[in-house]
Design a protein around this motif. Structure first.
Motif, PDB file in Angstrom:
ATOM      1  N   TYR A   1       8.788  -6.664  -2.833  1.00  0.00           N
ATOM      2  CA  TYR A   1      10.028  -7.391  -3.099  1.00  0.00           C
ATOM      3  C   TYR A   1      10.702  -7.635  -1.766  1.00  0.00           C
ATOM      4  CZ  TYR A   1      14.392  -9.058  -4.852  1.00  0.00           C
ATOM      5  OH  TYR A   1      15.453  -9.857  -5.110  1.00  0.00           O
ATOM      6  N   PRO A   2      11.103  -8.849  -1.445  1.00  0.00           N
ATOM      7  CA  PRO A   2      10.953 -10.076  -2.227  1.00  0.00           C
ATOM      8  C   PRO A   2       9.499 -10.527  -2.256  1.00  0.00           C
ATOM      9  CG  PRO A   2      11.919 -10.568  -0.099  1.00  0.00           C
ATOM     10  CD  PRO A   2      11.794  -9.080  -0.181  1.00  0.00           C
ATOM     11  N   ARG A   3       9.258 -11.596  -3.003  1.00  0.00           N
ATOM     12  CA  ARG A   3       7.877 -12.043  -3.193  1.00  0.00           C
ATOM     13  C   ARG A   3       7.252 -12.452  -1.862  1.00  0.00           C
ATOM     14  NH1 ARG A   3       8.346 -18.179  -5.455  1.00  0.00           N
ATOM     15  NH2 ARG A   3       9.678 -18.800  -3.771  1.00  0.00           N
ATOM     16  N   ARG A   4       5.967 -12.313  -1.792  1.00  0.00           N
ATOM     17  CA  ARG A   4       5.206 -12.645  -0.588  1.00  0.00           C
ATOM     18  C   ARG A   4       4.006 -13.494  -0.965  1.00  0.00           C
ATOM     19  NH1 ARG A   4       5.327  -6.779   2.370  1.00  0.00           N
ATOM     20  NH2 ARG A   4       7.571  -6.618   2.381  1.00  0.00           N
ATOM     21  N   THR A   5       3.430 -14.112   0.032  1.00  0.00           N
ATOM     22  CA  THR A   5       2.227 -14.898  -0.202  1.00  0.00           C
ATOM     23  C   THR A   5       0.977 -14.148   0.248  1.00  0.00           C
ATOM     24  OG1 THR A   5       2.527 -15.994   1.926  1.00  0.00           O
ATOM     25  CG2 THR A   5       3.416 -17.106  -0.023  1.00  0.00           C
ATOM     26  N   VAL A   6       1.160 -13.114   1.103  1.00  0.00           N
ATOM     27  CA  VAL A   6       0.046 -12.299   1.587  1.00  0.00           C
ATOM     28  C   VAL A   6       0.419 -10.837   1.405  1.00  0.00           C
ATOM     29  CG1 VAL A   6      -1.359 -11.698   3.591  1.00  0.00           C
ATOM     30  CG2 VAL A   6      -0.612 -14.047   3.271  1.00  0.00           C
ATOM     31  N   CYS A   7      -0.496 -10.039   0.886  1.00  0.00           N
ATOM     32  CA  CYS A   7      -0.263  -8.606   0.689  1.00  0.00           C
ATOM     33  C   CYS A   7      -0.188  -7.910   2.045  1.00  0.00           C
ATOM     34  CB  CYS A   7      -1.378  -7.998  -0.153  1.00  0.00           C
ATOM     35  SG  CYS A   7      -1.220  -6.221  -0.390  1.00  0.00           S
ATOM     36  N   SER A   8       0.830  -7.078   2.249  1.00  0.00           N
ATOM     37  CA  SER A   8       0.979  -6.379   3.527  1.00  0.00           C
ATOM     38  C   SER A   8       0.057  -5.172   3.634  1.00  0.00           C
ATOM     39  CB  SER A   8       2.432  -5.925   3.707  1.00  0.00           C
ATOM     40  OG  SER A   8       2.785  -5.038   2.681  1.00  0.00           O
ATOM     41  N   THR A   9      -0.559  -4.758   2.537  1.00  0.00           N
ATOM     42  CA  THR A   9      -1.459  -3.610   2.559  1.00  0.00           C
ATOM     43  C   THR A   9      -2.899  -4.007   2.866  1.00  0.00           C
ATOM     44  OG1 THR A   9      -0.048  -2.550   0.909  1.00  0.00           O
ATOM     45  CG2 THR A   9      -2.224  -1.605   1.248  1.00  0.00           C
ATOM     46  N   CYS A  10      -3.424  -5.012   2.130  1.00  0.00           N
ATOM     47  CA  CYS A  10      -4.837  -5.377   2.294  1.00  0.00           C
ATOM     48  C   CYS A  10      -5.045  -6.807   2.785  1.00  0.00           C
ATOM     49  CB  CYS A  10      -5.576  -5.181   0.973  1.00  0.00           C
ATOM     50  SG  CYS A  10      -5.039  -6.296  -0.343  1.00  0.00           S
ATOM     51  N   ASN A  11      -3.961  -7.525   3.091  1.00  0.00           N
ATOM     52  CA  ASN A  11      -4.011  -8.911   3.586  1.00  0.00           C
ATOM     53  C   ASN A  11      -4.650  -9.884   2.604  1.00  0.00           C
ATOM     54  OD1 ASN A  11      -2.735  -8.281   5.999  1.00  0.00           O
ATOM     55  ND2 ASN A  11      -4.662  -7.717   6.979  1.00  0.00           N
ATOM     56  N   SER A  12      -4.618  -9.563   1.329  1.00  0.00           N
ATOM     57  CA  SER A  12      -5.169 -10.446   0.310  1.00  0.00           C
ATOM     58  C   SER A  12      -4.145 -11.518  -0.059  1.00  0.00           C
ATOM     59  CB  SER A  12      -5.534  -9.630  -0.929  1.00  0.00           C
ATOM     60  OG  SER A  12      -5.862 -10.484  -1.998  1.00  0.00           O
ATOM     61  N   ARG A  13      -4.638 -12.663  -0.477  1.00  0.00           N
ATOM     62  CA  ARG A  13      -3.765 -13.722  -0.989  1.00  0.00           C
ATOM     63  C   ARG A  13      -3.819 -13.784  -2.517  1.00  0.00           C
ATOM     64  NH1 ARG A  13      -1.704 -17.443   2.579  1.00  0.00           N
ATOM     65  NH2 ARG A  13      -2.453 -17.246   4.694  1.00  0.00           N
ATOM     66  N   ASN A  14      -4.447 -12.801  -3.123  1.00  0.00           N
ATOM     67  CA  ASN A  14      -4.601 -12.741  -4.567  1.00  0.00           C
ATOM     68  C   ASN A  14      -3.405 -11.992  -5.169  1.00  0.00           C
ATOM     69  OD1 ASN A  14      -5.701 -12.998  -7.066  1.00  0.00           O
ATOM     70  ND2 ASN A  14      -7.295 -11.453  -6.774  1.00  0.00           N
ATOM     71  N   LEU A  15      -2.247 -12.656  -5.210  1.00  0.00           N
ATOM     72  CA  LEU A  15      -1.006 -12.049  -5.692  1.00  0.00           C
ATOM     73  C   LEU A  15      -0.562 -12.705  -6.990  1.00  0.00           C
ATOM     74  CD1 LEU A  15       0.917 -11.882  -2.307  1.00  0.00           C
ATOM     75  CD2 LEU A  15      -0.271 -10.031  -3.440  1.00  0.00           C
TER      76      LEU A  15
END
Length: 146
Positions: A43-57
Protein backbone atom coordinates in the motif's frame (compact mmCIF):
# COMPACT_ATOMS: atom_id res chain seq x y z
CA UNK A 1 -5.57 33.76 -13.56
CA UNK A 2 -4.13 36.92 -12.12
CA UNK A 3 -3.74 40.48 -13.32
CA UNK A 4 0.00 40.00 -13.65
CA UNK A 5 -0.14 36.71 -15.57
CA UNK A 6 -2.93 36.34 -18.12
CA UNK A 7 -2.47 32.61 -18.62
CA UNK A 8 -3.65 30.11 -16.04
CA UNK A 9 -0.94 29.10 -13.60
CA UNK A 10 -0.70 25.35 -13.07
CA UNK A 11 -0.52 24.42 -9.41
CA UNK A 12 0.61 21.01 -8.19
CA UNK A 13 -1.96 21.16 -5.38
CA UNK A 14 -4.92 21.71 -7.70
CA UNK A 15 -7.25 18.74 -7.84
CA UNK A 16 -7.16 16.81 -11.08
CA UNK A 17 -10.35 14.97 -11.92
CA UNK A 18 -8.39 12.31 -13.83
CA UNK A 19 -5.90 11.72 -11.03
CA UNK A 20 -8.64 11.65 -8.39
CA UNK A 21 -10.55 9.06 -10.43
CA UNK A 22 -7.48 6.85 -10.81
CA UNK A 23 -6.59 7.02 -7.10
CA UNK A 24 -10.13 6.76 -5.71
CA UNK A 25 -9.92 3.11 -4.69
CA UNK A 26 -6.75 3.65 -2.68
CA UNK A 27 -7.97 6.87 -1.10
CA UNK A 28 -11.46 5.71 -0.18
CA UNK A 29 -11.19 1.92 0.16
CA UNK A 30 -7.53 1.36 1.16
CA UNK A 31 -6.97 -0.73 -1.94
CA UNK A 32 -3.40 -1.73 -2.68
CA UNK A 33 -1.83 -4.63 -4.53
CA UNK A 34 -0.82 -8.21 -3.77
CA UNK A 35 1.83 -10.16 -5.63
CA UNK A 36 0.47 -13.39 -7.13
CA UNK A 37 3.95 -14.94 -7.14
CA UNK A 38 5.27 -14.31 -3.59
CA UNK A 39 2.14 -13.08 -1.77
CA UNK A 40 3.63 -9.73 -0.65
CA UNK A 41 1.08 -6.96 -0.03
CA UNK A 42 1.68 -3.29 -0.80
CA UNK A 43 0.00 0.00 0.00
CA UNK A 44 -0.29 2.22 -1.95
CA UNK A 45 -0.67 0.13 -5.08
CA UNK A 46 2.40 -0.64 -7.14
CA UNK A 47 3.12 -1.94 -10.59
CA UNK A 48 6.21 -3.98 -9.56
CA UNK A 49 6.55 -6.13 -6.43
CA UNK A 50 9.31 -4.81 -4.14
CA UNK A 51 10.05 -8.32 -2.84
CA UNK A 52 10.46 -10.42 -6.00
CA UNK A 53 10.34 -7.75 -8.78
CA UNK A 54 7.36 -9.48 -10.39
CA UNK A 55 4.79 -7.57 -12.43
CA UNK A 56 2.14 -10.20 -11.67
CA UNK A 57 0.11 -8.08 -9.21
CA UNK A 58 -3.59 -8.02 -8.42
CA UNK A 59 -5.77 -5.46 -6.61
CA UNK A 60 -6.07 -6.15 -2.89
CA UNK A 61 -8.42 -4.46 -0.41
CA UNK A 62 -6.73 -3.91 2.93
CA UNK A 63 -8.74 -4.08 6.16
CA UNK A 64 -9.91 -0.78 7.63
CA UNK A 65 -8.81 -1.62 11.19
CA UNK A 66 -5.40 -1.87 12.80
CA UNK A 67 -3.20 -0.79 15.71
CA UNK A 68 -1.05 2.27 16.33
CA UNK A 69 2.67 1.52 16.13
CA UNK A 70 3.95 5.06 16.71
CA UNK A 71 2.32 8.48 17.20
CA UNK A 72 3.54 12.05 16.85
CA UNK A 73 1.63 15.18 17.88
CA UNK A 74 2.42 18.43 16.07
CA UNK A 75 0.68 21.61 17.22
CA UNK A 76 -0.47 23.67 14.24
CA UNK A 77 -1.17 27.38 14.68
CA UNK A 78 -4.31 28.83 13.11
CA UNK A 79 -5.61 32.32 12.55
CA UNK A 80 -4.74 35.19 10.25
CA UNK A 81 -1.26 35.54 11.69
CA UNK A 82 0.27 32.20 12.57
CA UNK A 83 1.19 32.04 16.22
CA UNK A 84 -1.58 34.39 17.35
CA UNK A 85 -4.50 32.05 16.95
CA UNK A 86 -5.59 28.81 18.49
CA UNK A 87 -3.15 25.90 18.38
CA UNK A 88 -4.72 22.67 17.20
CA UNK A 89 -3.08 19.23 17.28
CA UNK A 90 -2.30 17.25 14.13
CA UNK A 91 -1.67 13.69 15.15
CA UNK A 92 0.35 11.67 12.66
CA UNK A 93 0.65 7.97 13.32
CA UNK A 94 2.18 4.85 11.86
CA UNK A 95 -0.58 2.23 11.75
CA UNK A 96 -0.15 -1.50 11.22
CA UNK A 97 -3.29 -2.81 9.54
CA UNK A 98 -4.68 -6.20 10.51
CA UNK A 99 -3.14 -7.81 7.41
CA UNK A 100 0.37 -6.58 8.31
CA UNK A 101 0.65 -3.58 5.95
CA UNK A 102 1.98 -0.39 7.54
CA UNK A 103 0.65 3.05 6.58
CA UNK A 104 1.12 6.63 7.71
CA UNK A 105 -2.14 8.38 8.58
CA UNK A 106 -3.68 11.02 10.83
CA UNK A 107 -5.88 10.28 13.83
CA UNK A 108 -8.96 12.50 14.16
CA UNK A 109 -11.87 12.98 16.59
CA UNK A 110 -10.01 11.32 19.46
CA UNK A 111 -8.80 12.59 22.83
CA UNK A 112 -5.01 12.86 22.96
CA UNK A 113 -4.54 10.59 26.02
CA UNK A 114 -6.23 7.72 24.11
CA UNK A 115 -3.61 7.84 21.34
CA UNK A 116 -0.99 5.40 22.59
CA UNK A 117 1.00 2.58 21.04
CA UNK A 118 -1.13 -0.53 20.67
CA UNK A 119 -4.48 1.32 20.56
CA UNK A 120 -7.01 -0.12 18.09
CA UNK A 121 -8.04 2.22 15.27
CA UNK A 122 -10.60 2.20 12.48
CA UNK A 123 -10.63 4.09 9.17
CA UNK A 124 -13.11 6.90 8.51
CA UNK A 125 -13.52 9.24 5.53
CA UNK A 126 -12.89 12.93 6.26
CA UNK A 127 -12.35 16.20 4.43
CA UNK A 128 -8.61 16.66 4.02
CA UNK A 129 -8.31 20.14 2.54
CA UNK A 130 -9.84 22.57 0.09
CA UNK A 131 -8.22 22.84 -3.32
CA UNK A 132 -7.47 26.08 -5.15
CA UNK A 133 -10.45 25.45 -7.45
CA UNK A 134 -12.79 25.38 -4.37
CA UNK A 135 -13.40 21.64 -4.34
CA UNK A 136 -12.96 19.55 -1.23
CA UNK A 137 -10.45 16.71 -1.24
CA UNK A 138 -11.60 13.71 0.81
CA UNK A 139 -9.46 10.92 2.15
CA UNK A 140 -8.96 8.50 5.01
CA UNK A 141 -8.12 9.22 8.62
CA UNK A 142 -8.39 6.93 11.61
CA UNK A 143 -10.22 7.10 14.94
CA UNK A 144 -9.43 5.17 18.12
CA UNK A 145 -12.09 2.58 18.92
CA UNK A 146 -12.71 1.54 22.52
Amino acid sequence: MSAEFQEQIYRHTTASATRSWRERRGRYLLEGTRCKDCGAIHYPRRTVCSTCNSRNLEPFKHPTTGTIVMANICWQATGVHFGYGENIPRISTVIRLDDGATILAEVADTDIPKIVEGARVEMVLKKLHRESNSTWMYGYKFVVVD
